[in-house]
Design a protein around this motif. Structure first.
Motif, PDB file in Angstrom:
ATOM      1  N   ALA A  81     -11.910  12.329  -1.712  1.00  0.00           N
ATOM      2  CA  ALA A  81     -11.608  13.816  -1.775  1.00  0.00           C
ATOM      3  C   ALA A  81     -10.412  14.031  -1.534  1.00  0.00           C
ATOM      4  CB  ALA A  81     -12.627  14.538  -0.738  1.00  0.00           C
ATOM      5  N   GLU A  82      -9.636  13.419  -0.699  1.00  0.00           N
ATOM      6  CA  GLU A  82      -8.212  13.635  -0.552  1.00  0.00           C
ATOM      7  C   GLU A  82      -7.424  13.153  -1.574  1.00  0.00           C
ATOM      8  OE1 GLU A  82      -8.168  13.339   4.206  1.00  0.00           O
ATOM      9  OE2 GLU A  82      -7.758  11.357   3.197  1.00  0.00           O
ATOM     10  N   LEU A  83      -7.912  11.961  -2.405  1.00  0.00           N
ATOM     11  CA  LEU A  83      -7.320  11.648  -3.339  1.00  0.00           C
ATOM     12  C   LEU A  83      -7.142  12.671  -4.647  1.00  0.00           C
ATOM     13  CD1 LEU A  83      -5.443   9.492  -5.016  1.00  0.00           C
ATOM     14  CD2 LEU A  83      -7.665   8.152  -5.515  1.00  0.00           C
ATOM     15  N   ASP A  84      -8.445  12.984  -4.922  1.00  0.00           N
ATOM     16  CA  ASP A  84      -8.882  13.920  -5.743  1.00  0.00           C
ATOM     17  C   ASP A  84      -7.874  15.453  -5.632  1.00  0.00           C
ATOM     18  OD1 ASP A  84     -10.527  12.477  -7.180  1.00  0.00           O
ATOM     19  OD2 ASP A  84     -12.435  13.429  -6.130  1.00  0.00           O
ATOM     20  N   ALA A  85      -7.609  15.693  -4.548  1.00  0.00           N
ATOM     21  CA  ALA A  85      -6.777  16.688  -4.223  1.00  0.00           C
ATOM     22  C   ALA A  85      -5.273  16.364  -4.369  1.00  0.00           C
ATOM     23  CB  ALA A  85      -7.087  17.410  -2.918  1.00  0.00           C
ATOM     24  N   ILE A 118       0.866  -1.059   0.058  1.00  0.00           N
ATOM     25  CA  ILE A 118      -0.020   0.090  -0.044  1.00  0.00           C
ATOM     26  C   ILE A 118       0.872   1.252   0.117  1.00  0.00           C
ATOM     27  CG2 ILE A 118      -1.858   1.423   1.221  1.00  0.00           C
ATOM     28  CD1 ILE A 118      -2.986  -1.099   0.040  1.00  0.00           C
ATOM     29  N   ARG A 119       0.652   2.102  -1.091  1.00  0.00           N
ATOM     30  CA  ARG A 119       1.529   3.352  -1.057  1.00  0.00           C
ATOM     31  C   ARG A 119       0.810   4.548  -0.838  1.00  0.00           C
ATOM     32  NH1 ARG A 119       6.332   0.863  -1.626  1.00  0.00           N
ATOM     33  NH2 ARG A 119       6.344  -0.805  -3.258  1.00  0.00           N
ATOM     34  N   TYR A 120      -0.852   4.583  -0.541  1.00  0.00           N
ATOM     35  CA  TYR A 120      -1.470   5.549  -0.337  1.00  0.00           C
ATOM     36  C   TYR A 120      -2.855   5.029   0.383  1.00  0.00           C
ATOM     37  CZ  TYR A 120      -4.224   9.891  -0.640  1.00  0.00           C
ATOM     38  OH  TYR A 120      -5.186  10.877  -0.373  1.00  0.00           O
ATOM     39  N   GLU A 121      -3.271   5.869   1.188  1.00  0.00           N
ATOM     40  CA  GLU A 121      -4.602   5.691   2.024  1.00  0.00           C
ATOM     41  C   GLU A 121      -5.286   6.936   2.001  1.00  0.00           C
ATOM     42  OE1 GLU A 121      -6.364   4.122   6.207  1.00  0.00           O
ATOM     43  OE2 GLU A 121      -4.517   4.052   5.890  1.00  0.00           O
ATOM     44  N   PRO A 130      -3.187  15.305  -7.483  1.00  0.00           N
ATOM     45  CA  PRO A 130      -2.720  14.844  -8.714  1.00  0.00           C
ATOM     46  C   PRO A 130      -1.417  14.281  -8.875  1.00  0.00           C
ATOM     47  CG  PRO A 130      -2.562  17.319  -8.446  1.00  0.00           C
ATOM     48  CD  PRO A 130      -3.327  16.904  -7.452  1.00  0.00           C
ATOM     49  N   GLU A 131      -0.392  14.685  -7.877  1.00  0.00           N
ATOM     50  CA  GLU A 131       1.176  13.793  -7.825  1.00  0.00           C
ATOM     51  C   GLU A 131       0.658  12.456  -7.386  1.00  0.00           C
ATOM     52  OE1 GLU A 131       0.714  15.069  -3.719  1.00  0.00           O
ATOM     53  OE2 GLU A 131      -0.138  15.748  -5.691  1.00  0.00           O
ATOM     54  N   ILE A 132      -0.171  12.216  -6.545  1.00  0.00           N
ATOM     55  CA  ILE A 132      -0.300  10.475  -6.287  1.00  0.00           C
ATOM     56  C   ILE A 132      -0.949   9.943  -7.335  1.00  0.00           C
ATOM     57  CG2 ILE A 132      -1.492   9.244  -4.765  1.00  0.00           C
ATOM     58  CD1 ILE A 132       0.584  10.581  -3.452  1.00  0.00           C
ATOM     59  N   ARG A 133      -1.826  10.345  -8.039  1.00  0.00           N
ATOM     60  CA  ARG A 133      -2.653   9.815  -9.274  1.00  0.00           C
ATOM     61  C   ARG A 133      -1.672   9.491 -10.346  1.00  0.00           C
ATOM     62  NH1 ARG A 133      -6.333  13.852  -8.321  1.00  0.00           N
ATOM     63  NH2 ARG A 133      -6.038  14.721 -10.248  1.00  0.00           N
ATOM     64  N   SER A 134      -0.678  10.665 -10.630  1.00  0.00           N
ATOM     65  CA  SER A 134       0.110  10.407 -11.787  1.00  0.00           C
ATOM     66  C   SER A 134       1.162   9.375 -11.379  1.00  0.00           C
ATOM     67  CB  SER A 134       1.005  12.037 -11.839  1.00  0.00           C
ATOM     68  OG  SER A 134      -0.030  12.813 -12.352  1.00  0.00           O
ATOM     69  N   ALA A 135       1.508   9.188 -10.050  1.00  0.00           N
ATOM     70  CA  ALA A 135       2.759   8.205  -9.928  1.00  0.00           C
ATOM     71  C   ALA A 135       2.175   6.865  -9.814  1.00  0.00           C
ATOM     72  CB  ALA A 135       3.271   8.446  -8.100  1.00  0.00           C
ATOM     73  N   TYR A 136       0.909   6.781  -9.396  1.00  0.00           N
ATOM     74  CA  TYR A 136       0.687   5.320  -9.246  1.00  0.00           C
ATOM     75  C   TYR A 136      -0.632   4.949 -10.286  1.00  0.00           C
ATOM     76  CZ  TYR A 136       3.519   5.639  -5.066  1.00  0.00           C
ATOM     77  OH  TYR A 136       4.491   5.830  -4.088  1.00  0.00           O
ATOM     78  N   LEU A 137      -1.323   5.611 -10.789  1.00  0.00           N
ATOM     79  CA  LEU A 137      -2.475   5.287 -11.430  1.00  0.00           C
ATOM     80  C   LEU A 137      -2.548   5.646 -12.819  1.00  0.00           C
ATOM     81  CD1 LEU A 137      -5.274   6.481  -8.828  1.00  0.00           C
ATOM     82  CD2 LEU A 137      -4.346   4.140  -9.185  1.00  0.00           C
TER      83      LEU A 137
END
Length: 233
Positions: free
Chosen positions: A218-222, A211-214, A224-231
């Motif tokens: 709403a927090e995930l939507d805010a 697990i890299r993020y939890e 973008p760097e997490i979405r770019s890195a893992y999704l």
């Protein structure tokens, strides 16, 4: 309702899950997000006993279930919707539902074919058709309906939106929101962030079996760097 702690899982000598931990509260919808090969399916299979964890804990309603055979885990109240669907193609829709029938736990309203046909009107229209005659989206609905006939309290869904037409994806999302509104707890693995966003309260992101993020949707939507890195593919 479900707590997974420090889970390690292997296929032969290859380690797939590495100290994976997650929680799902009663009535929640939790998404497990990640790219292909990240470990999403293995996580669900490990919870259901289809892959035997080598280390770690899986507790359902406070009871340790890691190491139990799958049929006993199912009887405790977990239902599993596999990515491959695995319907009985020669049997009719109604017969597929009857295969999944189990008694409901005391105090819980049982699922019946009639109740499921209200939830899945597409299946009602084709109740006499063979499972193999259904579209991919209808087969996915049938797989979910058959699993519900086992009266689970926690439903695990592996890539439910994969490989089905966009219109049926939206219909499936609406149906799962209805189940959420009725109090069913859901843990779904997904690559489709739009689909997961429409349903989920919280999300975990898995990469390389860990697990890299939890956080909340709403927090995930805010982030973008997490979405770019893992999704982002």
């Amino acid at each position: 309702m479900l707590e997974v702690r420090d889970l390690d899982a292997f296929y032969g000598g290859a380690q797939i899950l590495r100290g994976l931990s997650l929680k799902v509260g009663e009535g929640e919808v939790v998404a497990l997000l990640g790219r292909n090969g990240a470990g999403k399916s293995t996580t669900l299979k490990s919870i259901m006993g289809l892959v035997r964890p080598r280390a770690g804990s899986v507790a359902f309603e406070g009871r340790e279930i890691a190491g139990l055979p799958s049929y006993r885990i199912c009887r405790l109240g977990l239902g599993y919707v596999p990515e491959e669907r695995r319907i009985f193609k020669e049997l009719s829709v109604l017969e597929n539902l009857e295969v999944g029938r189990r008694e409901a736990a005391p105090g819980y309203p049982p699922w019946t074919p009639e109740r499921l046909f209200e939830l899945f009107p597409n299946l009602a229209e084709r109740r006499g058709n063979a499972g193999g005659d259904l579209s991919g989206g209808e087969q996915q609905m049938l797989t979910i309906a058959r699993t519900l006939m086992g009266n689970p309290r926690l439903l695990l869904l592996d890539e439910p939106s994969e490989g089905i037409a966009p219109l049926l994806v939206e219909l499936l999302a609406k149906t799962l929101r209805t189940l959420k509104g009725q109090g069913l707890t859901l843990l779904l693995s997904e690559q489709n962030l739009h689909f997961a966003r429409a349903l989920s309260d919280r999300a975990y992101i898995i990469e390389g079996g860990a697990i890299r993020y939890e956080g909340t949707i709403a927090e995930l939507d805010a982030r973008p760097e997490i979405r770019s890195a893992y999704l982002v593919v």
